[in-house]
Design a protein around this motif. Structure first.
Motif, PDB file in Angstrom:
ATOM      1  N   GLU A   1     -79.187  26.999  31.666  1.00 41.37           N
ATOM      2  CA  GLU A   1     -78.026  26.205  32.097  1.00 41.37           C
ATOM      3  C   GLU A   1     -78.046  26.102  33.624  1.00 41.37           C
ATOM      4  O   GLU A   1     -78.707  26.893  34.293  1.00 41.37           O
TER       5      GLU A   1
ATOM      6  N   ASN B   1     -81.169  23.456  24.036  1.00 40.93           N
ATOM      7  CA  ASN B   1     -81.187  24.915  23.954  1.00 40.93           C
ATOM      8  C   ASN B   1     -81.205  25.325  22.497  1.00 40.93           C
ATOM      9  O   ASN B   1     -80.398  24.792  21.724  1.00 40.93           O
TER      10      ASN B   1
ATOM     11  N   THR C   1     -74.491  25.592  26.512  1.00 47.21           N
ATOM     12  CA  THR C   1     -74.640  24.292  25.852  1.00 47.21           C
ATOM     13  C   THR C   1     -75.750  24.325  24.814  1.00 47.21           C
ATOM     14  O   THR C   1     -76.597  25.220  24.812  1.00 47.21           O
TER      15      THR C   1
ATOM     16  N   TYR D   1     -80.596  27.531  38.418  1.00 49.00           N
ATOM     17  CA  TYR D   1     -80.486  27.556  36.955  1.00 49.00           C
ATOM     18  C   TYR D   1     -80.454  29.009  36.493  1.00 49.00           C
ATOM     19  O   TYR D   1     -81.150  29.856  37.052  1.00 49.00           O
TER      20      TYR D   1
ATOM     21  N   VAL E   1     -80.317  21.608  30.005  1.00 45.28           N
ATOM     22  CA  VAL E   1     -80.271  20.966  31.318  1.00 45.28           C
ATOM     23  C   VAL E   1     -81.059  19.649  31.310  1.00 45.28           C
ATOM     24  O   VAL E   1     -81.896  19.416  30.443  1.00 45.28           O
TER      25      VAL E   1
END
Ligand code: FUB
Length: 331
Positions: free
Chosen positions: A305, A33, A321, A284, A325
């Motif tokens: 995520e 990300n 995060t 998601y 993913v």
């Protein structure tokens, strides 16, 4: 990192270190990300023909926010940019800025709903428009040559539209900025709106006093989930909350926030949409956020995520995060 080290380093230094870490390559098989480079916001997530698509706002100054790029991926990890799928020059009535796409497929055509001109009153031209194409990556052309919704109703600014198809085949648009949300029933050819069963055309469904903008609806196990953004999009407190109802019209009672800043990862997390992978019921959340320590409002990046539900159907708080993913191929 231990609390002791955090204190020793202090906020600014830590932010710089974490920002640098965010640029590092993600673990193998992870998306990382942000999922693609560039300043982008208000991501619309869609799955067309076993391919993930993200249609974001190009997050620049109004004078530069004159077109939309799209991104496609077979697995959430490898993304391909499709530049300028819809351009302001092809929308005669759009003059100022474009944002917040909502894209659906119907009968082999792709419909791209967008906001243009940031109208501040009914005296100005602009609002929510719709364009059409034969492929998900366009080129899209204006469908009706004028805005689909061109005025304030129930005090909702005509922006931030989302199109929801109910199980009976009815298409609704949920939209609204300036702290008010409306739902309208779309004509089957998307050239306008039509009255609902009770005769209402613009029905207000503002779910809570905290509602600001960025509405989204989906259905899961017979329940209607309504998500929206709270706070100011240029700042750190932008966030996502949700409600669950028994009909698209609600009533909706706010359950709480499920996505907000994490001062070790990113700030201003909001204006989300979702991917639902039917084959294994994976969910998601796709959203934008500001890099740590970056105070420029338009510096927004798109992240993904996992979105997880508990046994009662409640959405668990989303963990932001930098790894992103894991790959989730659709084929
Ligand atoms: O990108 C422009 C605005 O930012 C959108 O309309 C809001 O939802 C916010 O994300």
């Amino acid at each position: 990192m231990s609390m002791g080290i955090r204190k020793l380093l202090g906020g600014a230094v830590l932010a710089a270190i974490v920002s640098t870490a965010a640029l590092a390559a993600p673990p193998p098989g992870h998306a990382g990300n942000p999922v693609f480079p560039g300043w982008y916001a208000d991501p619309e997530a869609a799955i067309f023909d076993n391919t993930y698509w993200i249609y974001p706002t190009t997050s620049l100054r109004y004078s530069e926010q004159v077109g939309f790029d799209a991104f496609s991926s077979p697995d959430l990890v490898h993304w391909t940019k499709h530049a300028n799928v819809l351009a302001m020059k092809d929308i005669a009535w759009a003059k100022k800025a474009l944002w917040a796409p909502a894209v659906i497929e119907k009968d082999g055509k792709y419909y791209f709903f967008f906001a243009a001109n940031d109208i501040q009153s009914d005296k100005e031209v602009g609002g929510i428009g719709v364009a059409v194409a034969d492929k998900p990556d366009g080129p899209y052309r204006d469908l009706i040559g004028k805005p689909l919704i061109d005025a304030f109703h129930n005090r909702a600014q005509p922006i931030d539209q989302f199109v929801f198809r109910d199980d009976d085949g009815t298409y609704y648009m949920i939209y609204g900025g300036w702290k008010h949300a409306n739902i309208v029933k779309l004509k089957p050819d998307f050239t306008g709106v039509e009255p609902m069963a009770d005769g209402t055309v613009f029905k207000e469904i503002t779910p809570a006093k905290e509602y600001v903008e960025g509405p989204l609806m989906f259905k899961r196990n017979g329940k209607y989930y309504f998500m929206w953004s709270e706070g100011g999009w240029t700042g750190p407190d932008y966030s996502v909350a949700y409600a669950i109802g028994d009909s698209p019209m609600g009533p909706f009672k706010r359950i709480g926030k499920i996505l907000q800043q994490d001062t070790t990862v990113a700030t201003g997390a909001g204006h989300n949409s979702v991917f639902h992978v039917a084959k294994d019921d994976a969910w998601y959340i796709v959203y934008h956020r500001h890099p740590l320590g970056d105070k420029v409002g338009n510096h927004r990046q798109v992240a993904i995520e996992k979105m997880v539900f508990d046994n009662d159907g409640k959405i668990l708080p989303v963990v932001m995060t930098t790894d992103g993913v894991e790959a989730h191929p659709l084929r």
